[in-house]
Design an enzyme around this catalytic site. Sequence first.
Site, PDB file in Angstrom:
ATOM      1  N   SER A 147      10.132  10.815   8.215  1.00  0.00           N
ATOM      2  CA  SER A 147       9.019  11.754   8.069  1.00  0.00           C
ATOM      3  C   SER A 147       9.491  13.132   8.477  1.00  0.00           C
ATOM      4  O   SER A 147      10.423  13.267   9.284  1.00  0.00           O
ATOM      5  CB  SER A 147       7.845  11.335   8.975  1.00  0.00           C
ATOM      6  OG  SER A 147       6.861  12.358   9.052  1.00  0.00           O
TER       7      SER A 147
ATOM      8  N   THR B  46      -1.866   9.326   0.373  1.00  0.00           N
ATOM      9  CA  THR B  46      -2.018   7.879   0.424  1.00  0.00           C
ATOM     10  C   THR B  46      -3.398   7.540   0.987  1.00  0.00           C
ATOM     11  O   THR B  46      -4.080   8.412   1.543  1.00  0.00           O
ATOM     12  CB  THR B  46      -0.929   7.249   1.305  1.00  0.00           C
ATOM     13  OG1 THR B  46      -1.025   7.786   2.631  1.00  0.00           O
ATOM     14  CG2 THR B  46       0.458   7.542   0.745  1.00  0.00           C
TER      15      THR B  46
ATOM     16  N   LYS C  89      10.477   8.045  14.009  1.00  0.00           N
ATOM     17  CA  LYS C  89      11.022   8.548  12.756  1.00  0.00           C
ATOM     18  C   LYS C  89      12.326   9.308  12.967  1.00  0.00           C
ATOM     19  O   LYS C  89      13.230   9.280  12.120  1.00  0.00           O
ATOM     20  CB  LYS C  89       9.994   9.436  12.054  1.00  0.00           C
ATOM     21  CG  LYS C  89       8.726   8.692  11.624  1.00  0.00           C
ATOM     22  CD  LYS C  89       9.017   7.582  10.641  1.00  0.00           C
ATOM     23  CE  LYS C  89       7.770   6.950  10.078  1.00  0.00           C
ATOM     24  NZ  LYS C  89       8.059   5.913   9.055  1.00  0.00           N
TER      25      LYS C  89
ATOM     26  N   SER D  69       0.841  -1.201   0.000  1.00  0.00           N
ATOM     27  CA  SER D  69       0.000   0.000   0.000  1.00  0.00           C
ATOM     28  C   SER D  69       0.873   1.247   0.000  1.00  0.00           C
ATOM     29  O   SER D  69       2.075   1.190   0.305  1.00  0.00           O
ATOM     30  CB  SER D  69      -0.930   0.027   1.220  1.00  0.00           C
ATOM     31  OG  SER D  69      -0.172   0.140   2.408  1.00  0.00           O
TER      32      SER D  69
ATOM     33  N   LEU E  86       3.172   4.375  -0.070  1.00  0.00           N
ATOM     34  CA  LEU E  86       4.510   4.656  -0.580  1.00  0.00           C
ATOM     35  C   LEU E  86       5.218   3.386  -1.019  1.00  0.00           C
ATOM     36  O   LEU E  86       5.922   3.374  -2.034  1.00  0.00           O
ATOM     37  CB  LEU E  86       5.337   5.375   0.490  1.00  0.00           C
ATOM     38  CG  LEU E  86       4.779   6.691   1.019  1.00  0.00           C
ATOM     39  CD1 LEU E  86       5.712   7.270   2.075  1.00  0.00           C
ATOM     40  CD2 LEU E  86       4.564   7.690  -0.102  1.00  0.00           C
TER      41      LEU E  86
ATOM     42  N   ASP F 176       5.050  -7.542   3.499  1.00  0.00           N
ATOM     43  CA  ASP F 176       3.939  -6.797   4.094  1.00  0.00           C
ATOM     44  C   ASP F 176       3.062  -7.773   4.875  1.00  0.00           C
ATOM     45  O   ASP F 176       3.101  -8.990   4.636  1.00  0.00           O
ATOM     46  CB  ASP F 176       3.119  -6.115   2.996  1.00  0.00           C
ATOM     47  CG  ASP F 176       2.303  -4.945   3.509  1.00  0.00           C
ATOM     48  OD1 ASP F 176       2.603  -3.808   3.103  1.00  0.00           O
ATOM     49  OD2 ASP F 176       1.375  -5.154   4.309  1.00  0.00           O
TER      50      ASP F 176
ATOM     51  N   ASP G 225       6.170  -9.370   9.297  1.00  0.00           N
ATOM     52  CA  ASP G 225       6.154  -8.361  10.347  1.00  0.00           C
ATOM     53  C   ASP G 225       7.595  -7.896  10.511  1.00  0.00           C
ATOM     54  O   ASP G 225       8.460  -8.679  10.924  1.00  0.00           O
ATOM     55  CB  ASP G 225       5.624  -8.973  11.651  1.00  0.00           C
ATOM     56  CG  ASP G 225       5.679  -8.029  12.834  1.00  0.00           C
ATOM     57  OD1 ASP G 225       6.278  -6.938  12.720  1.00  0.00           O
ATOM     58  OD2 ASP G 225       5.143  -8.389  13.900  1.00  0.00           O
ATOM     59  N   VAL G 226       7.882  -6.647  10.173  1.00  0.00           N
ATOM     60  CA  VAL G 226       9.271  -6.187  10.155  1.00  0.00           C
ATOM     61  C   VAL G 226       9.932  -6.190  11.527  1.00  0.00           C
ATOM     62  O   VAL G 226      11.161  -6.166  11.622  1.00  0.00           O
ATOM     63  CB  VAL G 226       9.394  -4.784   9.526  1.00  0.00           C
ATOM     64  CG1 VAL G 226       9.081  -4.831   8.043  1.00  0.00           C
ATOM     65  CG2 VAL G 226       8.513  -3.768  10.253  1.00  0.00           C
TER      66      VAL G 226
ATOM     67  N   TYR H 106       5.385   8.784  17.384  1.00  0.00           N
ATOM     68  CA  TYR H 106       5.678   8.728  15.952  1.00  0.00           C
ATOM     69  C   TYR H 106       6.958   9.494  15.625  1.00  0.00           C
ATOM     70  O   TYR H 106       7.829   9.007  14.902  1.00  0.00           O
ATOM     71  CB  TYR H 106       4.496   9.308  15.179  1.00  0.00           C
ATOM     72  CG  TYR H 106       4.629   9.217  13.687  1.00  0.00           C
ATOM     73  CD1 TYR H 106       4.504   7.994  13.026  1.00  0.00           C
ATOM     74  CD2 TYR H 106       4.868  10.352  12.921  1.00  0.00           C
ATOM     75  CE1 TYR H 106       4.624   7.908  11.640  1.00  0.00           C
ATOM     76  CE2 TYR H 106       4.976  10.278  11.547  1.00  0.00           C
ATOM     77  CZ  TYR H 106       4.857   9.045  10.909  1.00  0.00           C
ATOM     78  OH  TYR H 106       4.979   8.972   9.540  1.00  0.00           O
TER      79      TYR H 106
END
Length: 257
Positions: free
Chosen positions: A148, A196, A165, A15, A17, A36, A57-58, A161
Amino acid sequence: MELNGAAAIVSGGASGLGEATARELAAHGAKVVIADLNEERGKAIADEIGAVFVKCDVSDEEQVQAAVDTAASTGAPLRFVVNSAGIGWATRTVNRDGTPHDLASYRKVIDVNLIGTFNLMRIGAAAIGKTDPVNEDGARGVIINTASVAALEGQVGQVAYSASKGGIVGMTVPAARDLSVIGVRVNTICPGIIDTPIYGFAPNAEEFKAKLVAPVVFPKRMGRPAEFAHLVRMLIENDYINAEIIRLDGGIRFQPK
């Protein structure tokens, strides 16, 4: 570096990016592995663009290792890792009712966004390091991480967040220095407001988007996933860009809220 004939793994490739990046790299001849959690969407995209899907799952070491092993066994040398998997979260450090930020949710954001990025970067780089150099510089591959602008100008409620980042931004230079010994470059993209699907679910989505666009300098619109994907390709193809943190934001500077 040349995309055609090389393998690339894109986390979050089902999905937004990541999807745009997977499509861009595949269109220029790369053998793409989409990593993903969204199995249905990921398989559909993989089938459409001639890629391979791996559920991943990263933040899970074994799953990332399996995804990288898949990328390394495509028959093309694994040369590119693009980290675009991530989650968002908005909670104040102390909420209006006086309660502190939930620690479990903070840990979750760090685990997925920051540790997940490092997890794929380290395991992917080790696999790239086993390939033969492609030129007289000793180049073997490229890693591109996604941070970000919130890493630099986090807004109200973005403490988790922005920390996640910001950690990605912070490890860009040392990672590039570490991985120089095996001929791997590392760069980080800091997107601004990109259009997105995450912004399109609310009933007042268009009104919300218009508010987001207001502080953008020029062009006066949200960014497009294809513009992110184009930048990824440029960073791969230009061999002299390394250890850079690049804003892709139309000149936006976030206000507190």
